[in-house]
Design a protein around this motif. Sequence first.
Motif, mmCIF file in Angstrom:
data_model
loop_
_atom_site.group_PDB
_atom_site.id
_atom_site.type_symbol
_atom_site.label_atom_id
_atom_site.label_comp_id
_atom_site.label_asym_id
_atom_site.label_seq_id
_atom_site.Cartn_x
_atom_site.Cartn_y
_atom_site.Cartn_z
ATOM 1 N N ILE A 3 36.683 52.352 27.294
ATOM 2 C CA ILE A 3 36.901 51.331 28.327
ATOM 3 C C ILE A 3 38.300 51.468 28.912
ATOM 4 N N ILE A 4 38.370 51.483 30.234
ATOM 5 C CA ILE A 4 39.648 51.470 30.942
ATOM 6 C C ILE A 4 39.723 50.168 31.737
ATOM 7 N N VAL A 5 40.690 49.326 31.400
ATOM 8 C CA VAL A 5 40.898 48.090 32.149
ATOM 9 C C VAL A 5 41.871 48.417 33.279
ATOM 10 N N ALA A 6 41.362 48.486 34.502
ATOM 11 C CA ALA A 6 42.139 48.991 35.625
ATOM 12 C C ALA A 6 42.848 47.904 36.422
ATOM 13 N N GLY A 7 42.649 46.643 36.051
ATOM 14 C CA GLY A 7 43.319 45.568 36.778
ATOM 15 C C GLY A 7 44.807 45.543 36.518
ATOM 16 N N MET A 57 46.668 61.231 24.040
ATOM 17 C CA MET A 57 47.226 59.889 23.908
ATOM 18 C C MET A 57 46.182 58.873 23.466
ATOM 19 N N TYR A 58 44.943 59.034 23.964
ATOM 20 C CA TYR A 58 43.948 57.983 23.770
ATOM 21 C C TYR A 58 42.675 58.451 23.056
ATOM 22 N N GLU A 59 42.730 59.592 22.394
ATOM 23 C CA GLU A 59 41.519 60.110 21.764
ATOM 24 C C GLU A 59 41.025 59.228 20.613
ATOM 25 N N ASP A 60 41.907 58.468 19.988
ATOM 26 C CA ASP A 60 41.507 57.600 18.876
ATOM 27 C C ASP A 60 41.508 56.123 19.257
ATOM 28 N N VAL A 61 41.474 55.835 20.559
ATOM 29 C CA VAL A 61 41.538 54.459 21.067
ATOM 30 C C VAL A 61 40.235 54.142 21.798
ATOM 31 N N ASP A 62 39.750 52.902 21.681
ATOM 32 C CA ASP A 62 38.518 52.508 22.360
ATOM 33 C C ASP A 62 38.750 51.999 23.778
ATOM 34 N N ALA A 63 39.868 51.285 23.964
ATOM 35 C CA ALA A 63 40.109 50.646 25.261
ATOM 36 C C ALA A 63 41.601 50.631 25.556
ATOM 37 N N VAL A 64 41.945 50.686 26.834
ATOM 38 C CA VAL A 64 43.339 50.676 27.256
ATOM 39 C C VAL A 64 43.487 49.738 28.441
ATOM 40 N N SER A 65 44.635 49.035 28.506
ATOM 41 C CA SER A 65 44.836 48.082 29.603
ATOM 42 C C SER A 65 46.320 47.913 29.901
ATOM 43 N N PHE A 87 37.557 46.120 36.205
ATOM 44 C CA PHE A 87 38.567 45.857 37.235
ATOM 45 C C PHE A 87 38.650 44.363 37.502
ATOM 46 N N MET A 88 39.856 43.803 37.293
ATOM 47 C CA MET A 88 40.088 42.386 37.569
ATOM 48 C C MET A 88 41.082 42.235 38.717
ATOM 49 N N ARG A 89 40.925 41.157 39.452
ATOM 50 C CA ARG A 89 41.892 40.815 40.502
ATOM 51 C C ARG A 89 41.913 39.303 40.656
ATOM 52 N N ARG A 90 42.988 38.778 41.260
ATOM 53 C CA ARG A 90 43.103 37.348 41.467
ATOM 54 C C ARG A 90 42.381 36.948 42.747
ATOM 55 N N PRO A 174 33.812 55.325 39.887
ATOM 56 C CA PRO A 174 32.357 55.518 39.961
ATOM 57 C C PRO A 174 31.644 54.167 39.883
ATOM 58 N N LYS A 175 30.800 53.890 40.854
ATOM 59 C CA LYS A 175 30.169 52.562 40.943
ATOM 60 C C LYS A 175 29.291 52.243 39.741
ATOM 61 N N ASP A 176 28.675 53.259 39.159
ATOM 62 C CA ASP A 176 27.803 52.996 38.020
ATOM 63 C C ASP A 176 28.578 52.815 36.713
ATOM 64 N N GLN A 177 29.893 52.972 36.755
ATOM 65 C CA GLN A 177 30.736 52.775 35.570
ATOM 66 C C GLN A 177 31.712 51.612 35.762
ATOM 67 N N LEU A 178 31.566 50.881 36.854
ATOM 68 C CA LEU A 178 32.565 49.877 37.236
ATOM 69 C C LEU A 178 32.024 48.456 37.122
ATOM 70 N N LEU A 179 32.819 47.578 36.512
ATOM 71 C CA LEU A 179 32.548 46.141 36.499
ATOM 72 C C LEU A 179 33.695 45.432 37.213
ATOM 73 N N ILE A 180 33.384 44.743 38.297
ATOM 74 C CA ILE A 180 34.364 43.900 38.984
ATOM 75 C C ILE A 180 34.251 42.517 38.356
ATOM 76 N N TYR A 181 35.338 42.054 37.760
ATOM 77 C CA TYR A 181 35.233 40.939 36.825
ATOM 78 C C TYR A 181 36.409 39.975 36.970
ATOM 79 N N ASN A 182 36.156 38.708 36.642
ATOM 80 C CA ASN A 182 37.208 37.696 36.532
ATOM 81 C C ASN A 182 37.044 37.021 35.174
ATOM 82 N N VAL A 183 38.135 36.826 34.468
ATOM 83 C CA VAL A 183 38.033 36.282 33.113
ATOM 84 C C VAL A 183 37.429 34.877 33.098
ATOM 85 N N SER A 184 37.434 34.195 34.236
ATOM 86 C CA SER A 184 36.809 32.870 34.302
ATOM 87 C C SER A 184 35.284 32.954 34.153
#
Length: 275
Positions: A3-7, A57-65, A87-90, A174-184
């Motif tokens: 998982i890559i948190v791109a926000g 750097m991230y071979e042993d990590v599940d997610a980065v943000s 991907f999060m945005r305000r 890539p659209k099939d790998q992307l979640l546009i999300y808000n923590v609310s």
Amino acid sequence: MKIIVAGFPKTGTKSMDEALTQLGYKVYGHTENLLILEKEWTKVFYEGATIEDFRKMYEDVDAVSDVPACYFWEEILWAFPDSKIIFMRRKNEDEWFNSLKNQIENFHKNFAIRLLKTTSPTQWRIEKNVASPTARLALGYVPPAIWSNNIRINEALAKKKYRAHNAHVLQNAPKDQLLIYNVSEGWEPLCAFLKVPVPNSPFPHKNVRGNISKEWLATDPLLIKMQREMYFSISAAAILLSYGIYKVVKNPPSAALSSGYTWLKDAFMNLLSKS
């Protein structure tokens, strides 16, 4: 890497770190990137990096943000092409900038954090090699001198960086790998995207309005390490100062320095009388 948190920062990254941790993922957020990958990020900024560097750097990590990783989301994706992207945005860039500005001012005006920056070798090194380059590159922000109250945050440049980053993610992820999300939105859309069960616990909300300085000082591993260095530096300085005062008292200086000696001796005696 899964998982890559791109926000960008101030879009819910701390809440997302905690949520992913609760879901069982090993997460490298802002702290882990600075504390564990300091040398690697220094190389990125001062020498450049290859896709293989990011893979190591991230071979042993599940997610980065968070920064600096979110700014390099695309390079990390090239290293791990099957990763899912969150991907999060305000709601708008004004809300985002005001939250960013509040956090920067809150941190910079915090006396304990200023003292850390003055007395911790780790903080000096990370500030120079990673934190400052990240702030300039990703946010267009130049950190002020440690004890200066002249905090200048270029609003126009920060918003331009924010818009450019968001547009780049939306256009190139890539659209099939992307979640546009808000923590609310809570657990449901996130868990559905990741294909994991929804927890029974409430969705975590961290760093609301950027007022997290006290919590970070108490719980953040990087800041705790810096605090240990600060205590050592202050203790060493106090011992050296005490020894210097003792030597002056035992061996008075020449007459040319008598007035300074008298003042120093009186000050030392007053300090002893109050202890």
